[in-house]
Design a protein around this motif. Structure first.
Motif, PDB file in Angstrom:
ATOM      1  N   ILE A  23       0.780  -0.879  -0.506  1.00 18.34           N
ATOM      2  CA  ILE A  23      -0.378  -0.165   0.162  1.00 18.34           C
ATOM      3  C   ILE A  23       0.696   1.321  -0.134  1.00 18.34           C
ATOM      4  O   ILE A  23       0.341   2.012  -0.965  1.00 18.34           O
ATOM      5  CB  ILE A  23      -1.036   0.261   1.416  1.00 18.34           C
ATOM      6  N   LYS A  24       1.771   1.182   0.783  1.00 18.71           N
ATOM      7  CA  LYS A  24       2.800   2.183   0.807  1.00 18.71           C
ATOM      8  C   LYS A  24       3.076   2.364  -0.272  1.00 18.71           C
ATOM      9  O   LYS A  24       4.089   3.626  -1.025  1.00 18.71           O
ATOM     10  CB  LYS A  24       3.732   2.129   1.706  1.00 18.71           C
ATOM     11  N   MET A  25       4.277   1.320  -1.099  1.00 20.05           N
ATOM     12  CA  MET A  25       4.245   1.772  -2.999  1.00 20.05           C
ATOM     13  C   MET A  25       3.439   2.387  -3.982  1.00 20.05           C
ATOM     14  O   MET A  25       3.526   3.402  -4.622  1.00 20.05           O
ATOM     15  CB  MET A  25       4.950   0.433  -3.120  1.00 20.05           C
ATOM     16  N   ALA A  26       2.107   1.878  -3.038  1.00 19.09           N
ATOM     17  CA  ALA A  26       1.282   2.306  -4.328  1.00 19.09           C
ATOM     18  C   ALA A  26       0.678   3.784  -3.749  1.00 19.09           C
ATOM     19  O   ALA A  26       0.560   4.878  -4.905  1.00 19.09           O
ATOM     20  CB  ALA A  26      -0.448   1.669  -3.912  1.00 19.09           C
ATOM     21  N   GLU A  27       1.060   3.840  -2.644  1.00 24.38           N
ATOM     22  CA  GLU A  27       0.570   5.498  -2.213  1.00 24.38           C
ATOM     23  C   GLU A  27       1.774   6.947  -2.561  1.00 24.38           C
ATOM     24  O   GLU A  27       1.939   7.925  -3.226  1.00 24.38           O
ATOM     25  CB  GLU A  27       1.153   5.635  -0.464  1.00 24.38           C
ATOM     26  N   GLU A  28       3.146   6.142  -3.040  1.00 24.67           N
ATOM     27  CA  GLU A  28       4.407   6.551  -3.505  1.00 24.67           C
ATOM     28  C   GLU A  28       3.887   6.700  -5.162  1.00 24.67           C
ATOM     29  O   GLU A  28       4.458   7.762  -5.446  1.00 24.67           O
ATOM     30  CB  GLU A  28       5.309   5.723  -2.890  1.00 24.67           C
ATOM     31  N   ASN A  29       3.586   6.182  -5.730  1.00 20.98           N
ATOM     32  CA  ASN A  29       3.154   5.862  -7.150  1.00 20.98           C
ATOM     33  C   ASN A  29       2.166   7.065  -7.200  1.00 20.98           C
ATOM     34  O   ASN A  29       2.119   7.961  -8.260  1.00 20.98           O
ATOM     35  CB  ASN A  29       2.755   4.527  -7.374  1.00 20.98           C
ATOM     36  N   ALA A  30       0.910   7.161  -6.724  1.00 19.17           N
ATOM     37  CA  ALA A  30      -0.754   7.645  -7.145  1.00 19.17           C
ATOM     38  C   ALA A  30       0.648   9.446  -6.307  1.00 19.17           C
ATOM     39  O   ALA A  30       0.242  10.427  -7.044  1.00 19.17           O
ATOM     40  CB  ALA A  30      -0.882   8.167  -5.522  1.00 19.17           C
TER      41      ALA A  30
END
Length: 584
Positions: free
Chosen positions: A338-345
């Protein structure tokens, strides 16, 4: 303004549409019990965001559509939001820009290609994908690993035979069974079931080798090695063959981005970024809920588990409604992803914000120069451009495109069907379009432009200014001639020319080209509809309503022909479906 009367609303599941005094749809929502949900907006202690409070003050009319279940209401809500794009709904960017991979499994030799349109004609769709580059890469990979037919429009029988003989490599296996195997692998690939593909390829390679079909075995070996090379590049997330999506959220001002990571069989296979607007004043929970309700009900892929960046108050009910297991990711591998997805966002949000700022600067420069050339008092904030499209007077249409601050405002675009002009008379058609546009009693809610551009020459300009007279006296108007990109002004015998290659030159070209594209698109749609209508009208028992339903559901005559009787029945009823299937 008094609150609208809601006492007549049904106590049933369905969708509600809030509208203002001009009939514009402000907001679309769904409810298990319509009257209870709508009533909650008008209670004194209603917990509404600032924007929703403003919306409530504008509501004059409430429309409802009753559905059989809340699940139906969820799907209908997502569809209507995409169609109307109401200003107070959190808006997942219009899916016309999204791509899907389509497989025409209803054909003996299915085709595989990219499309932006989903039709109900029995094909399989995968997506949506926001990156055209990713789709091209995927299609190239599939073509190399599993040869198949990848053309969007099937050639005629004669052309197909000639092309197959001359370019067999373009068409994949000629044996129907072998071709069906390749399509099976492609579908498994797009679903992320890579281990299924490698297992089958290994078995078939061994079987072919044992039978001394060495060329076939070599083909399986090459495909297997290609699959393994591709899988080596994918990140292993878990030793368990889990399949799920993860969402990451990033926000700034009225803009939000949700990045979706796709994990299939324990491997991270891809990511898509989705932009949402109209989010100012809304909570993170509302933004995430809105994305779930708009994206997953209409997604062709039915993923069973989605991990969220936050917990939602209605999680159990929403999970049941969408038939998806929704979980907040609180610890371990899921939380890390999820943190990886948030960084991408966040990265996508920063990149798009930078692009918007650069675009705004370029637009401001171009508008300033255009105002200088046309001797306007200030740069035109709203520009409307008009074009006419027809062939020898048949199916004539007009288009109006709108640019605000130098950028297209597509929600403001309008199409006009020419009603009063016969034959090929573009200046008269242009005058009719503007006459209707500036009829103040018909369109009181339309904003007034600072500049009007007519796609045409002196003739269009002369007829329009004479017909509209004082109605456009306070608005700057020019006609743009195609040949030399000349600008004609009222009362001036000589034309102005913008310096070639300047920002103002490119802006005017871009606006004119957009008006032309929009007009041509509407003309083609009318032309195709007339051809389809003439075919369907020749069928006994098929009237305008049935025709409209069929075209809306299946998109084309070919789509209607390809549809099964059960699919037709779901749209027009069993009795009429049987008759249409027999006759067509």
């Amino acid at each position: 303004m008094p609150s609208p009367d809601i006492t007549h609303l049904p106590a049933k599941p369905g969708v509600y549409l809030y509208k203002n005094a001009t009939g514009k749809t402000l907001y679309i929502g769904k409810a298990r019990i319509l009257i209870n949900r709508v009533r909650s907006y008008f209670q004194k202690r209603a917990s509404l965001s600032v924007s929703k409070q403003r919306m409530v003050r504008e509501i004059v009319q409430i429309e409802t559509i009753v559905t059989s279940t809340e699940n139906e209401a969820l799907l209908l809500e997502a569809t209507l939001i995409k169609r109307h794009q109401p200003p107070y709904n959190i808006d997942l960017k219009d899916d016309k820009r999204f791509l899907y991979i389509k497989i025409t499994v209803n054909e003996p030799f299915p085709r595989v290609f990219a499309t932006r349109t989903i039709l109900r004609e029995g094909a399989k769709y995968f997506g949506p994908y926001t990156s055209a580059g990713y789709v091209r890469y995927t299609l190239r990979t599939l073509k190399r690993l599993f040869p198949h037919r990848n053309f969007e429009k099937p050639p005629s029988t004669n052309n197909l035979a000639r092309l197959t003989e001359r370019y067999p490599e373009l068409f994949g296996p000629q044996d129907e069974r072998a071709y069906a195997d390749n399509i099976e692998y492609i579908i498994a690939f797009l679903k992320g079931k890579f281990s299924d593909i490698t297992d089958v390829l290994e078995k078939r390679m061994r079987r072919a080798a044992e039978s001394e079909h060495f060329e076939t075995a070599a083909t399986y070996r090459d495909n297997l090695e290609g699959m393994k090379r591709m899988l080596e590049r994918q990140q292993v997330i878990s030793p368990n063959p889990e399949t799920y999506d993860l969402l990451g959220l990033a926000r700034k001002n009225d803009y939000a981005v949700i990045s979706v990571l796709y994990v299939r069989e324990g491997k991270l296979i891809g990511k898509q970024d989705f932009a949402l607007t109209n989010t100012s004043g809304e909570t993170d929970r509302t933004v995430v809920s809105s994305f779930l309700e708009q994206y997953y009900p209409t997604s062709p892929e039915h993923v069973k588990t989605v991990y969220l960046p936050i917990s939602l108050p209605n999680l159990t009910h929403l999970s049941s409604l969408m038939s998806i297991n929704l979980h907040p990711a609180q610890r371990g591998t899921k939380r890390r992803l999820i943190k990886m997805a948030e960084e991408n966002a966040r990265e996508y949000l920063a990149r798009t914000e930078s692009e918007r700022e650069k675009s705004a600067e370029a637009s401001a420069k171009a508008l300033g120069k255009l105002a200088e050339v046309l001797k306007l008092r200030r740069p035109p904030e709203r520009i409307e451009c008009y074009d006419i499209s027809n062939i020898q007077g048949t199916h004539p249409v007009g288009s109006m495109v709108v640019f605000e601050r130098g950028e297209p405002a597509k929600k403001e675009y309008r199409k006009f069907k020419i009603k009063t002009v016969s034959g090929s008379n573009d200046p008269a058609m242009m005058a009719e379009v503007l006459d209707r546009r500036f009829s103040g009693t018909k369109h009181p809610g339309w904003k007034s432009p600072n500049l009007i551009i007519l796609d045409g020459g002196k003739g269009q300009l002369s007829v329009v200014t004479k017909r509209l007279g004082t109605r456009i006296a306070e608005i700057a108007i020019v006609a743009l001639a195609k040949r030399e990109e000349e600008l004609f002004l009222p009362g001036k015998s000589t034309a102005l020319r913008l310096s070639v290659g300047t920002p103002a030159y490119h802006l005017v070209q871009r606006i004119r080209d957009e008006a032309h594209r929009f007009a041509i698109g509407y003309y083609r749609k009318r032309h195709v509809q007339s051809v389809i209508a003439s075919t369907l009208d020749s069928l006994p028992g098929v009237g305008p309503k049935i025709r409209s339903k069929l075209l809306k559901a299946f998109g084309s005559l070919e789509g209607i022909r390809s549809a099964g009787e059960s699919e037709l029945a779901s749209v027009i009823g069993a009795a009429k479906a049987k008759k249409v299937k027999q006759l067509i």
